[in-house]
Design an enzyme around this catalytic site. Sequence first.
Site, short mmCIF file in Angstrom:
data_model
loop_
_atom_site.label_atom_id
_atom_site.label_comp_id
_atom_site.label_asym_id
_atom_site.label_seq_id
_atom_site.Cartn_x
_atom_site.Cartn_y
_atom_site.Cartn_z
CD GLU A 76 -3.10 -0.84 2.08
OE1 GLU A 76 -3.68 -1.80 2.57
OE2 GLU A 76 -3.50 0.33 2.24
CB CYS A 145 0.83 -0.12 17.78
SG CYS A 145 2.62 0.03 17.63
N GLY A 192 4.06 -1.33 8.03
CA GLY A 192 5.28 -1.99 8.47
C GLY A 192 6.21 -1.12 9.30
CG ASN A 249 2.15 6.89 19.30
OD1 ASN A 249 2.05 8.00 18.79
ND2 ASN A 249 2.30 5.79 18.60
N1 SAH Z 1 5.69 1.51 11.91
C1 SAH Z 1 6.14 2.85 11.93
C2 SAH Z 1 5.68 3.65 10.74
C3 SAH Z 1 4.24 3.48 10.29
S1 SAH Z 1 3.00 4.06 11.33
C4 SAH Z 1 5.75 3.52 13.22
O1 SAH Z 1 4.91 2.99 13.94
O2 SAH Z 1 6.29 4.58 13.51
C5 SAH Z 1 3.06 5.81 11.11
C6 SAH Z 1 2.42 6.61 12.27
O3 SAH Z 1 1.01 6.37 12.34
C7 SAH Z 1 2.99 6.20 13.63
O4 SAH Z 1 3.39 7.34 14.34
C8 SAH Z 1 1.80 5.56 14.33
O5 SAH Z 1 1.87 5.75 15.71
C9 SAH Z 1 0.63 6.26 13.70
N2 SAH Z 1 -0.63 5.51 13.75
C10 SAH Z 1 -0.81 4.18 13.73
N3 SAH Z 1 -2.13 3.88 13.79
C11 SAH Z 1 -2.79 5.05 13.85
C12 SAH Z 1 -4.19 5.41 13.87
N4 SAH Z 1 -5.13 4.49 13.85
N5 SAH Z 1 -4.50 6.71 13.88
C13 SAH Z 1 -3.54 7.67 13.86
N6 SAH Z 1 -2.23 7.40 13.81
C14 SAH Z 1 -1.85 6.10 13.80
FE1 SF4 Z 2 2.83 -0.04 15.27
FE2 SF4 Z 2 3.71 1.27 13.12
FE3 SF4 Z 2 3.47 -1.40 13.06
FE4 SF4 Z 2 1.26 0.11 13.13
S1 SF4 Z 2 2.77 0.02 11.49
S2 SF4 Z 2 1.68 -1.74 14.36
S3 SF4 Z 2 1.94 1.83 14.39
S4 SF4 Z 2 4.85 -0.23 14.34
#
Ligand code: SAH
Ligand code: SF4
Length: 384
Positions: A76, A145, A192, A249
């Site tokens: 994606e 997460c 990812g 976060n």
């Molecule tokens: N895996 C990496 C990059 C992808 S996620 C990371 O976690 O940093 C990119 C951002 O989107 C991260 O800061 C994450 O905390 C946030 N994120 C994930 N799920 C979300 C959601 N449902 N709403 C808003 N932000 C979200």
């Molecule tokens: Fe966490 Fe980023 Fe992976 Fe979503 S994509 S589970 S926010 S590490």
Amino acid sequence: MAEAGEPRWRGKQLAEALYRQKLTDVNAITTLPGSLRRRLMEAGWTVGRPAIVSVFRSADGTERYLVRGNDDQTMETVWMPEGDGGETGDGSEVEETDPTLSSTLLAVGRRMDGAPSKSEDGARRREWDRATICVSSQVGCAVNCRFCLTAKLGLQRNLSAGEIAGQVVAVLDRHGVEVGRDRVNLVFMGMGEPFLNYDEFMAAVRLLVEEAGIGPLRMTVSTSGIVPGIGRFAREPDAVRPKLAISLNAPDDVIREEVMPINRKWPIGAVIDAVRKVPLRSRERVTFEYVLLGGVTDRPEQAAKVARLVRRTGLPAKVNLIAWNPGPGIGYAMPSPESVEDFRRTLAEEGVPVYLRRPRGRDIYAACGQLKRTVEAEGIGNRE
Ligand code: SAH
Ligand code: SF4
């Protein structure tokens, strides 16, 4: 090429054919001798861009793509015209604050005929002045997460460097972007965890810098705080090191552990210590991303705590607030607009640079944390 027993400079010729001539047929690479081309084809090598197989278009101009990888799994990728991939205030918009440039812009703005500057060269009129591409590094994610839809997929597989860079060039092609003329930023914030696919991720960055010509200060990589990955990243040369964003976060370890179980392995202190070792370039800032979960991480006293935490790091930093984007089967609530604004104001009053990330493409499941190769999104927004 070296593996195929060829001189290394043949690799450069191949890169030239792929990234600049944009050839899509091994046999068309006439800089390589015919015998070599035949050998490559017989060994099953193909060249080209990955195909965009589905397009979901949002009312706000955002597009979400499913891009075919080297197998049947799709990756994606998201295109955000005028986009806010969270780059505001992190130093990538240096040009806009350059006084000489802004006076030029002013001059253009005062033109008497009112012609839009973008069409002066006769190029087709664009609906965007700058754009951000959000790139995936894995299919799914192993990091779990609690608030993220991608986590629900689990880790399907790592993407190769070619697939990661391929997403970018496929989208650049689709929009006729010319790197150098047009302003594009990349954010490695799609599906990812880039630092759990470190080698392929960094190899993709090198391809994008060296072959596609996109500067590392136009790129931001976001990590959930994979300490060994941050350690390796700190040792990358400036020429190929993107800017860094950390998914904080939460205001403290207790809450972070609740919403990001990975915090048990690498708590906030360990992450910050690792980040301190990353050499920052002039005007560069580390971004701390902060997802506001209604009633869980958006409380006023938490804002003050985040401000203290960020200030105590002593790092040139900014906070990027992201109002949580909902997804099916995730038991959190969106924060109220008032709590988002209060949170932002508290940080600002505490002297922490803070930006609110505009949600992009929520209606097509393209916003942060919503990428999941959704069939859920079928029939949502416009599908091409
Ligand atoms: N895996 C990496 C990059 C992808 S996620 C990371 O976690 O940093 C990119 C951002 O989107 C991260 O800061 C994450 O905390 C946030 N994120 C994930 N799920 C979300 C959601 N449902 N709403 C808003 N932000 C979200
Ligand atoms: Fe966490 Fe980023 Fe992976 Fe979503 S994509 S589970 S926010 S590490």
